[in-house]
Write an enzyme that holds these catalytic residues in place. Structure first.
Site, short mmCIF file in Angstrom:
data_model
loop_
_atom_site.label_atom_id
_atom_site.label_comp_id
_atom_site.label_asym_id
_atom_site.label_seq_id
_atom_site.Cartn_x
_atom_site.Cartn_y
_atom_site.Cartn_z
N LYS A 90 0.83 -1.37 0.12
CA LYS A 90 0.02 -0.08 -0.08
C LYS A 90 0.88 1.27 0.11
CE LYS A 90 -3.90 2.06 0.23
NZ LYS A 90 -3.55 2.87 -0.81
N GLN A 111 7.09 3.73 3.96
CA GLN A 111 5.98 3.23 4.13
C GLN A 111 5.67 1.86 4.77
OE1 GLN A 111 3.96 5.59 1.61
NE2 GLN A 111 2.31 5.01 2.75
N LYS A 114 5.47 3.28 8.46
CA LYS A 114 4.39 4.12 8.77
C LYS A 114 3.05 3.09 8.59
CE LYS A 114 4.01 7.74 5.64
NZ LYS A 114 3.54 8.26 4.37
N LYS A 126 5.40 1.65 -3.09
CA LYS A 126 5.27 3.16 -3.55
C LYS A 126 5.70 2.88 -5.11
CE LYS A 126 4.55 7.34 -2.15
NZ LYS A 126 4.05 7.94 -1.10
N GLY A 165 -2.78 8.36 -3.92
CA GLY A 165 -2.25 9.71 -4.58
C GLY A 165 -0.89 9.86 -3.96
N ASP A 166 -0.07 10.72 -4.23
CA ASP A 166 0.83 11.44 -3.94
C ASP A 166 1.21 12.62 -4.37
OD1 ASP A 166 3.19 10.66 -1.57
OD2 ASP A 166 4.36 11.67 -3.15
N ASN A 240 -2.38 19.03 -1.56
CA ASN A 240 -3.39 18.28 -0.75
C ASN A 240 -2.82 18.19 0.88
OD1 ASN A 240 -3.87 15.38 0.42
ND2 ASN A 240 -5.63 16.09 -0.59
N SER A 380 -6.80 5.51 3.60
CA SER A 380 -7.05 4.62 2.58
C SER A 380 -7.53 3.16 2.90
CB SER A 380 -5.60 4.77 1.83
OG SER A 380 -5.47 5.82 1.14
P1 NDP Z 1 0.65 17.84 -3.81
O1 NDP Z 1 0.83 17.40 -5.42
O2 NDP Z 1 -1.03 18.23 -3.76
O3 NDP Z 1 1.15 19.17 -3.57
C1 NDP Z 1 2.60 19.14 -3.42
C2 NDP Z 1 2.92 20.72 -2.98
O4 NDP Z 1 4.29 20.75 -2.93
C3 NDP Z 1 2.76 21.50 -4.02
O5 NDP Z 1 2.19 22.74 -3.59
C4 NDP Z 1 4.07 21.74 -4.79
O6 NDP Z 1 4.01 23.01 -5.59
C5 NDP Z 1 4.88 21.51 -3.81
N1 NDP Z 1 6.16 21.01 -4.23
C6 NDP Z 1 6.43 19.77 -4.73
N2 NDP Z 1 7.37 19.26 -4.89
C7 NDP Z 1 8.06 20.68 -4.68
C8 NDP Z 1 9.52 20.98 -4.82
N3 NDP Z 1 10.48 20.08 -5.36
N4 NDP Z 1 10.02 22.29 -4.43
C9 NDP Z 1 9.12 22.94 -3.85
N5 NDP Z 1 7.78 22.84 -3.71
C10 NDP Z 1 7.26 21.73 -4.25
O7 NDP Z 1 1.17 16.64 -3.02
P2 NDP Z 1 0.62 16.29 -1.61
O8 NDP Z 1 0.25 17.36 -0.76
O9 NDP Z 1 -0.11 15.13 -1.87
O10 NDP Z 1 2.19 15.91 -1.12
C11 NDP Z 1 3.10 16.64 -0.08
C12 NDP Z 1 3.88 15.56 0.47
O11 NDP Z 1 3.17 14.80 1.34
C13 NDP Z 1 4.78 14.91 -0.09
O12 NDP Z 1 6.02 14.60 0.45
C14 NDP Z 1 3.91 13.41 0.01
O13 NDP Z 1 4.80 12.28 -0.22
C15 NDP Z 1 3.43 13.54 1.33
N6 NDP Z 1 2.43 12.74 1.66
C16 NDP Z 1 1.34 12.98 0.87
C17 NDP Z 1 0.07 11.99 1.26
C18 NDP Z 1 -1.11 12.16 0.78
O14 NDP Z 1 -2.35 11.37 1.10
N7 NDP Z 1 -1.36 13.05 -0.37
C19 NDP Z 1 0.28 11.12 2.49
C20 NDP Z 1 1.28 11.23 3.45
C21 NDP Z 1 2.32 12.26 2.67
P3 NDP Z 1 3.39 23.19 -6.93
O15 NDP Z 1 1.94 23.59 -6.81
O16 NDP Z 1 4.29 24.30 -7.51
O17 NDP Z 1 3.21 21.70 -7.50
O1 2IT Z 2 2.92 9.08 1.61
C1 2IT Z 2 1.90 8.50 1.80
O2 2IT Z 2 1.34 7.88 2.91
C2 2IT Z 2 0.77 8.67 0.88
N1 2IT Z 2 0.94 9.24 -0.28
C3 2IT Z 2 -0.75 8.01 1.02
C4 2IT Z 2 -0.42 6.55 0.65
C5 2IT Z 2 -1.71 5.79 0.55
O3 2IT Z 2 -1.95 4.66 0.09
O4 2IT Z 2 -3.12 6.42 0.74
#
Ligand code: NDP
Ligand code: 2IT
Length: 448
Positions: A90, A111, A114, A126, A165-166, A240, A380
């Site tokens: 997952k 992961q 976590k 992943k 998603g990620d 997100n 999830s």
């Molecule tokens: P999104 O794509 O929704 O948002 C990512 C944000 O971070 C955007 O604002 C993006 O900018 C910015 N960003 C991404 N890469 C860079 C970079 N290299 N330099 C500067 N800014 C950057 O992703 P998420 O919010 O889903 O994910 C954010 C983090 O959280 C990641 O590390 C992800 O692995 C982690 N995560 C996500 C989960 C989820 O459920 N979605 C769960 C657990 C962890 P821009 O708008 O310009 O693209």
């Molecule tokens: O980093 C993370 O934990 C995620 N991007 C969410 C993974 C998931 O399966 O919901």
């Protein structure tokens, strides 16, 4: 040489071109020393750490698609199935030009622990691609997602491997991928999470990572005699995780004043306007300069190399929610100098090893991502349960379970840290608590 050092050396030699993976392994194995030293002979004979650091399986594949000019484009797709000791693989799918095998391996490795911490039966995996959804039309994104899933669908399934998603993968991408999976495999099953509500998604999954981060932070602060009420938060990211972290921080009485994207950052002295941020980022998919243009209290700063962005703002609590290694030693020094007392990671590995060490040595409460951002994957897993029983729970039901899970994760990390003599070190506590369940399952299942 100790068993941990032996394995670290072997992992470094074998994966020399994968710095992010080495960083993740380094942090975990070093913090596991007290547990491993207590079982050194047994773990060594079982090659337990070598097995833990070697993915069970990994796929790398070509993803050809046609752009709006009729030009064929080619990207690389990845899925790493890291560890299935406690459940089906997952973990999310990252779509970003920086994606390579080392980044997917670091994320898959994190992961494992976590997912174990959530207390739910999910293994670690992943995937993703170096495809950049930014600036692409909906048709181009669909063409990419369909091609990506045409290959990926051979390796995944509701009981084997369930992506989500990620970065760069949100509801739109999950929808296109789900449609293609169903079309090729001919089964309507919960093979992906983060689905739309009309086709098997769970209420509160969109909010879950950000909300969960704040539930964890709230619990960590309470346990240390502090609270979020009236506190200034510096948040990075505008995706997100960041959006719903900002929303829940406000609901808990705090005042988030910053956010950032890949081109710049915002300081809003009145506190971030979440509705406007959602409109700019979720609806228009625009840059943060558009937020500032509509909000007189906001300053927009273009991102510049060598500058420290949101971490230079005076705050009580810092919430890095963008990407890996976005908070370095200089940022950590600035935060400490400005009186920040807690850092909670929304992103995966956003804080460098040196910065983490500095923050902890300076008495900052530090919540590691694999504990504090686990709310997304936990929800999830709740989506998987709802799909299996063909029922949908209410928002309040899912949110209530999420909150309980985050409080339990804090308690597990806290008590594991106390048990091994590192009270208050939630990095060690989370790694140890996550590791114990996986190891127990691996040993019970024999050499595999
Ligand atoms: P999104 O794509 O929704 O948002 C990512 C944000 O971070 C955007 O604002 C993006 O900018 C910015 N960003 C991404 N890469 C860079 C970079 N290299 N330099 C500067 N800014 C950057 O992703 P998420 O919010 O889903 O994910 C954010 C983090 O959280 C990641 O590390 C992800 O692995 C982690 N995560 C996500 C989960 C989820 O459920 N979605 C769960 C657990 C962890 P821009 O708008 O310009 O693209
Ligand atoms: O980093 C993370 O934990 C995620 N991007 C969410 C993974 C998931 O399966 O919901």
């Amino acid at each position: 040489m100790s068993y941990v050092d032996e394995v670290l050396e072997r992992v470094r030699t074998k994966n020399a071109s994968e710095p992010e993976f080495l960083q993740a392994v380094d942090e975990v194995l070093n913090s596991l020393r007290p547990v491993i030293e207590a079982n050194e002979e047994k773990f060594k004979k079982e090659a337990l750490l070598e097995r833990l650091c070697e993915p069970e399986r990994q796929f790398k594949f070509r993803v050809p698609w046609v752009d709006d000019n009729g030009q064929v484009q080619v990207n690389t797709g990845y899925r790493v199935q890291f560890n299935s000791a406690i459940g089906p693989y997952k973990g999310g799918l990252r779509l970003h030009p920086s994606v390579n095998i080392g980044i997917i391996k670091f994320l898959g490795f994190e992961q494992i622990f976590k997912n174990s911490l959530t207390g739910l039966p999910i293994g670690g995996g992943k995937g993703g691609s170096d495809f950049d959804p930014k600036g692409k039309s909906d048709r181009e994104v669909m063409a990419f997602c369909q091609s990506f899933m045409t290959e990926l669908c051979k390796y995944i399934g509701a009981d084997t491997d369930v992506p989500a998603g990620d970065i760069g993968t949100g509801a739109r991408e999950i929808g296109y991928m789900f449609g293609q999976y169903k079309r090729i495999r001919g089964v309507y099953e919960g093979v992906l999470t983060g689905k739309g509500l009309s086709y098997g998604g769970s209420l509160a999954r969109t909010e879950a990572t950000g909300y969960g981060l704040l539930y964890f932070t709230d619990e960590m602060l309470k346990s240390n005699g502090k609270s979020l009420e009236g506190k200034i938060c510096a948040v990075s990211g505008a995706g997100n995780v960041a959006i719903y972290a900002i929303q829940k921080a406000q609901q808990l009485g705090a005042k988030p004043v910053t956010c950032s994207d890949s081109t710049g950052w915002i300081y809003d002295s009145e506190g971030i306007d979440v509705d406007l941020l959602k409109e700019v980022k979720e609806v228009k998919r625009a840059r943060l300069s558009e937020y500032a243009a509509k909000r007189p209290s906001a300053e927009y700063h273009e991102k510049k190399a060598g500058e420290h962005g949101v971490w230079t703002v005076k705050c009580d609590v810092a919430l890095p929610c963008a990407t890996q290694n976005e908070l370095d030693l200089d940022d950590a020094k600035a935060l400490v100098a400005n009186g920040c007392f807690a850092v909670a990671e929304g992103a995966n590995m956003p804080t460098t090893l040196e910065a983490t060490k500095y923050l902890q040595e300076n008495g900052i409460l530090f919540a590691p991502g694999k504990a504090s951002n686990a709310g997304g994957v936990a929800t999830s897993a709740l989506e998987m349960s709802q799909n299996s029983e063909r029922l949908s729970w209410t928002f309040e039901e899912v949110d209530g379970k999420l909150k309980d899970i985050m409080v339990n994760i804090f308690r597990s990390a806290d008590s594991a840290a106390k048990k091994y003599g590192c009270d208050g070190d939630y990095v060690a506590g989370a790694n140890i608590a996550g590791f114990e369940k996986v190891v127990d399952a691996m040993l019970a299942q024999g050499v595999c």
